[in-house]
Design a protein around this motif. Sequence first.
Motif, PDB file in Angstrom:
ATOM      1  N   MET A 157      44.721 -58.217   0.655  1.00  0.00           N
ATOM      2  CA  MET A 157      44.431 -57.157  -0.306  1.00  0.00           C
ATOM      3  C   MET A 157      43.013 -56.626  -0.124  1.00  0.00           C
ATOM      4  O   MET A 157      42.793 -55.409  -0.047  1.00  0.00           O
ATOM      5  CB  MET A 157      44.618 -57.689  -1.724  1.00  0.00           C
ATOM      6  N   PHE A 158      42.028 -57.528  -0.027  1.00  0.00           N
ATOM      7  CA  PHE A 158      40.641 -57.086   0.133  1.00  0.00           C
ATOM      8  C   PHE A 158      40.427 -56.403   1.487  1.00  0.00           C
ATOM      9  O   PHE A 158      39.611 -55.478   1.595  1.00  0.00           O
ATOM     10  CB  PHE A 158      39.689 -58.269  -0.026  1.00  0.00           C
ATOM     11  N   SER A 159      41.139 -56.839   2.503  1.00  0.00           N
ATOM     12  CA  SER A 159      41.017 -56.191   3.815  1.00  0.00           C
ATOM     13  C   SER A 159      41.482 -54.742   3.751  1.00  0.00           C
ATOM     14  O   SER A 159      40.832 -53.842   4.301  1.00  0.00           O
ATOM     15  CB  SER A 159      41.835 -56.955   4.863  1.00  0.00           C
ATOM     16  N   PHE A 160      42.599 -54.517   3.074  1.00  0.00           N
ATOM     17  CA  PHE A 160      43.110 -53.148   2.990  1.00  0.00           C
ATOM     18  C   PHE A 160      42.221 -52.294   2.079  1.00  0.00           C
ATOM     19  O   PHE A 160      42.012 -51.111   2.355  1.00  0.00           O
ATOM     20  CB  PHE A 160      44.547 -53.145   2.463  1.00  0.00           C
ATOM     21  N   ILE A 161      41.699 -52.879   1.018  1.00  0.00           N
ATOM     22  CA  ILE A 161      40.764 -52.142   0.165  1.00  0.00           C
ATOM     23  C   ILE A 161      39.516 -51.761   0.954  1.00  0.00           C
ATOM     24  O   ILE A 161      38.961 -50.670   0.786  1.00  0.00           O
ATOM     25  CB  ILE A 161      40.394 -52.979  -1.075  1.00  0.00           C
ATOM     26  N   LEU A 162      39.071 -52.660   1.837  1.00  0.00           N
ATOM     27  CA  LEU A 162      37.923 -52.365   2.689  1.00  0.00           C
ATOM     28  C   LEU A 162      38.186 -51.138   3.546  1.00  0.00           C
ATOM     29  O   LEU A 162      37.326 -50.258   3.689  1.00  0.00           O
ATOM     30  CB  LEU A 162      37.603 -53.578   3.570  1.00  0.00           C
ATOM     31  N   PHE A 163      39.386 -51.052   4.118  1.00  0.00           N
ATOM     32  CA  PHE A 163      39.726 -49.878   4.920  1.00  0.00           C
ATOM     33  C   PHE A 163      39.696 -48.611   4.068  1.00  0.00           C
ATOM     34  O   PHE A 163      39.165 -47.575   4.489  1.00  0.00           O
ATOM     35  CB  PHE A 163      41.114 -50.042   5.553  1.00  0.00           C
ATOM     36  N   LEU A 164      40.272 -48.670   2.874  1.00  0.00           N
ATOM     37  CA  LEU A 164      40.307 -47.489   2.007  1.00  0.00           C
ATOM     38  C   LEU A 164      38.901 -47.045   1.619  1.00  0.00           C
ATOM     39  O   LEU A 164      38.599 -45.841   1.580  1.00  0.00           O
ATOM     40  CB  LEU A 164      41.139 -47.780   0.759  1.00  0.00           C
ATOM     41  N   ILE A 165      38.030 -48.012   1.319  1.00  0.00           N
ATOM     42  CA  ILE A 165      36.645 -47.673   0.980  1.00  0.00           C
ATOM     43  C   ILE A 165      35.957 -47.002   2.166  1.00  0.00           C
ATOM     44  O   ILE A 165      35.257 -45.995   2.008  1.00  0.00           O
ATOM     45  CB  ILE A 165      35.879 -48.934   0.535  1.00  0.00           C
ATOM     46  N   ASN A 166      36.150 -47.564   3.353  1.00  0.00           N
ATOM     47  CA  ASN A 166      35.558 -46.965   4.547  1.00  0.00           C
ATOM     48  C   ASN A 166      36.053 -45.539   4.744  1.00  0.00           C
ATOM     49  O   ASN A 166      35.279 -44.624   5.043  1.00  0.00           O
ATOM     50  CB  ASN A 166      35.891 -47.802   5.783  1.00  0.00           C
ATOM     51  N   LEU A 167      37.364 -45.342   4.590  1.00  0.00           N
ATOM     52  CA  LEU A 167      37.943 -44.006   4.784  1.00  0.00           C
ATOM     53  C   LEU A 167      37.348 -43.001   3.806  1.00  0.00           C
ATOM     54  O   LEU A 167      36.932 -41.899   4.202  1.00  0.00           O
ATOM     55  CB  LEU A 167      39.459 -44.090   4.635  1.00  0.00           C
ATOM     56  N   VAL A 168      37.300 -43.356   2.525  1.00  0.00           N
ATOM     57  CA  VAL A 168      36.817 -42.426   1.505  1.00  0.00           C
ATOM     58  C   VAL A 168      35.337 -42.112   1.708  1.00  0.00           C
ATOM     59  O   VAL A 168      34.916 -40.940   1.643  1.00  0.00           O
ATOM     60  CB  VAL A 168      37.059 -43.001   0.093  1.00  0.00           C
ATOM     61  N   LEU A 169      34.523 -43.136   1.981  1.00  0.00           N
ATOM     62  CA  LEU A 169      33.088 -42.905   2.131  1.00  0.00           C
ATOM     63  C   LEU A 169      32.779 -42.116   3.397  1.00  0.00           C
ATOM     64  O   LEU A 169      31.873 -41.270   3.396  1.00  0.00           O
ATOM     65  CB  LEU A 169      32.340 -44.241   2.144  1.00  0.00           C
ATOM     66  N   ILE A 170      33.492 -42.373   4.479  1.00  0.00           N
ATOM     67  CA  ILE A 170      33.295 -41.584   5.694  1.00  0.00           C
ATOM     68  C   ILE A 170      33.672 -40.127   5.435  1.00  0.00           C
ATOM     69  O   ILE A 170      32.976 -39.189   5.853  1.00  0.00           O
ATOM     70  CB  ILE A 170      34.115 -42.164   6.860  1.00  0.00           C
ATOM     71  N   TYR A 171      34.779 -39.924   4.740  1.00  0.00           N
ATOM     72  CA  TYR A 171      35.223 -38.568   4.411  1.00  0.00           C
ATOM     73  C   TYR A 171      34.174 -37.831   3.576  1.00  0.00           C
ATOM     74  O   TYR A 171      33.783 -36.698   3.906  1.00  0.00           O
ATOM     75  CB  TYR A 171      36.554 -38.642   3.654  1.00  0.00           C
ATOM     76  N   VAL A 172      33.693 -38.459   2.522  1.00  0.00           N
ATOM     77  CA  VAL A 172      32.742 -37.808   1.624  1.00  0.00           C
ATOM     78  C   VAL A 172      31.421 -37.544   2.333  1.00  0.00           C
ATOM     79  O   VAL A 172      30.850 -36.442   2.247  1.00  0.00           O
ATOM     80  CB  VAL A 172      32.527 -38.671   0.366  1.00  0.00           C
ATOM     81  N   THR A 173      30.903 -38.543   3.047  1.00  0.00           N
ATOM     82  CA  THR A 173      29.612 -38.381   3.722  1.00  0.00           C
ATOM     83  C   THR A 173      29.688 -37.320   4.801  1.00  0.00           C
ATOM     84  O   THR A 173      28.781 -36.483   4.936  1.00  0.00           O
ATOM     85  CB  THR A 173      29.156 -39.715   4.328  1.00  0.00           C
ATOM     86  N   ALA A 174      30.751 -37.333   5.596  1.00  0.00           N
ATOM     87  CA  ALA A 174      30.902 -36.319   6.641  1.00  0.00           C
ATOM     88  C   ALA A 174      31.018 -34.930   6.035  1.00  0.00           C
ATOM     89  O   ALA A 174      30.456 -33.955   6.567  1.00  0.00           O
ATOM     90  CB  ALA A 174      32.131 -36.627   7.499  1.00  0.00           C
ATOM     91  N   LEU A 175      31.718 -34.816   4.906  1.00  0.00           N
ATOM     92  CA  LEU A 175      31.846 -33.520   4.248  1.00  0.00           C
ATOM     93  C   LEU A 175      30.482 -33.009   3.780  1.00  0.00           C
ATOM     94  O   LEU A 175      30.177 -31.809   3.901  1.00  0.00           O
ATOM     95  CB  LEU A 175      32.813 -33.636   3.067  1.00  0.00           C
ATOM     96  N   VAL A 176      29.660 -33.899   3.251  1.00  0.00           N
ATOM     97  CA  VAL A 176      28.318 -33.510   2.812  1.00  0.00           C
ATOM     98  C   VAL A 176      27.503 -32.988   3.991  1.00  0.00           C
ATOM     99  O   VAL A 176      26.823 -31.954   3.888  1.00  0.00           O
ATOM    100  CB  VAL A 176      27.603 -34.698   2.147  1.00  0.00           C
ATOM    101  N   PHE A 177      27.578 -33.662   5.130  1.00  0.00           N
ATOM    102  CA  PHE A 177      26.797 -33.228   6.293  1.00  0.00           C
ATOM    103  C   PHE A 177      27.371 -31.947   6.900  1.00  0.00           C
ATOM    104  O   PHE A 177      26.620 -31.143   7.464  1.00  0.00           O
ATOM    105  CB  PHE A 177      26.726 -34.340   7.335  1.00  0.00           C
ATOM    106  N   PHE A 178      28.674 -31.737   6.808  1.00  0.00           N
ATOM    107  CA  PHE A 178      29.229 -30.449   7.226  1.00  0.00           C
ATOM    108  C   PHE A 178      28.661 -29.329   6.357  1.00  0.00           C
ATOM    109  O   PHE A 178      28.360 -28.238   6.858  1.00  0.00           O
ATOM    110  CB  PHE A 178      30.754 -30.464   7.124  1.00  0.00           C
ATOM    111  N   LYS A 179      28.515 -29.585   5.064  1.00  0.00           N
ATOM    112  CA  LYS A 179      27.940 -28.583   4.178  1.00  0.00           C
ATOM    113  C   LYS A 179      26.468 -28.353   4.497  1.00  0.00           C
ATOM    114  O   LYS A 179      25.973 -27.219   4.448  1.00  0.00           O
ATOM    115  CB  LYS A 179      28.102 -29.014   2.716  1.00  0.00           C
ATOM    116  N   ILE A 180      25.738 -29.439   4.798  1.00  0.00           N
ATOM    117  CA  ILE A 180      24.335 -29.294   5.177  1.00  0.00           C
ATOM    118  C   ILE A 180      24.208 -28.433   6.424  1.00  0.00           C
ATOM    119  O   ILE A 180      23.281 -27.613   6.557  1.00  0.00           O
ATOM    120  CB  ILE A 180      23.695 -30.681   5.397  1.00  0.00           C
TER     121      ILE A 180
END
Length: 382
Positions: free
Chosen positions: A299-322
Amino acid sequence: MPRQVQIYMPSADGWKDARDRLESYFKTNPNIFGLGRFVGDPDTLYIFRTNDKRVAGILEDLAVMGVGNQFGTIDIVQLQGTTPAIVSSGNRRKYRVNDRAAVEEINSIVDNSLHLTFDYIAYTVTASIISAVGLATNSAVTVVAAMILDPFMGPILGMTFGTAVRNWAMVFKSLRNEMFGVLLAFFVGCLSGIPLALVEWGEEHLVGGVWWGNPEQMSRGTIVSLASGAAIAIPCGAGAALSVVQGASMALVGVAVSAALLPPVVNAGMNVAYGVMGILFPWTPAGSSSSTKWLSVAMFSFILFLINLVLIYVTALVFFKIKRIGPPRSAAKPISQFAPARRDESTSILDDDVSSKGESFRMESPADPLIPLQRSSDEALI
C-alpha cells in the motif's frame, strides 16, 4: 543549435497585404538572418535562420499576424551548424527566464514519448522484470538499471504539457497510457511475487544476507519513504520540465532515474502477491510471516508512486508556466482582412496568377531591403 525557418505564404494577389506585413516584420527583427524569398505558384517561400532560443518569440509574433494558424505553413528545421555563426544583435541577456525551444518543438518531443506503442509496452515489461530481480535480491544497481528503461516519464510530461497548452486530448491519452503502464508493471510484480513466496528467505539461502523485506523493498514501503519520495519528486518535476523546454530529451533519462517511478509499482505488486500467498496458502514460507505487514508495504509503495506522479505533474506545470508555455496565440486580425473581399466560390485563392512569378530574392541583413537576384527566365522555380 541554430534553426532554419521556412514559411509558405499564398502567392495570390489577394494575399499581398499579408505578405507585405510579414516582410516588414522580417526587416525589423534583429534575430532573423539570411532571409530569402522564392516566389512560385501557388506559394511564396520565405527562408531564414535564427538562434534556437529566438524561435519561440518569432513564432509567437507570426501567430499574432495569423501566419501558421489562419493561413500559411511554417516548418522548423534543426541545423547542426552554420557558417558564419549566428550572433543576435543588441543587448544579449544571458539569463532570460523565458529562453526555451518553440512550443511546436516541445510538442514534438513530448508527443514522441507518450503513445502506447509496442516499444512502450516492451520497455515497461523489461524494466519491471529487472526491477523485480533487483528488489528481490536487494541489488540497488539492478534497480537503477530498471529506472533507466522506465518509460513512465513520457506520459506524465504529456499530461503536464497538454494541460499547459490546453490540449485535453493529449492529457487524456497520456493519462490512459500511464495507467496502462502502471497496471502492466503491477501485474509483472505480482507474477514475480508468487514464485518468490515459495522460497525460504534467509541469510543461509542467498549470498549477502538477502531476505524478504530487505532494505530495497522496505525503503519504498514505509511512511518515511513517502516523505523522502516527495522531497525527490519536486526537483525531478522541475528537471523534467527544464530538459524538455530546452529540447534536451536525453536529460530525461537522468530525471527518470532520480524519480524512480516504476520500482514502487513493482514493489507493490510483489508484496501484494507475497501477502496474498501467505493468506491463501499458510503452509508456504510466506504463510509463516505476517501477511498484513506485506500488504501494508504494498500500500505504501503504491502511495509513493502516486505522490511522485502528482508532485512531478504539479512542479513541471509550474515551470512550464514560468517558461511562458501556454495555448497558441490567436491572430490580431481576422483572416478576412487579408483575403480578397470578393471572389468566386468555385475558384481557390491559390489558383490566382502570380504577377512576380519566376523572381527570386535574398536579403543580406535584417535591415536591408529585399534584393532581387539575377536569373534567367527559363530557370526552374522552386
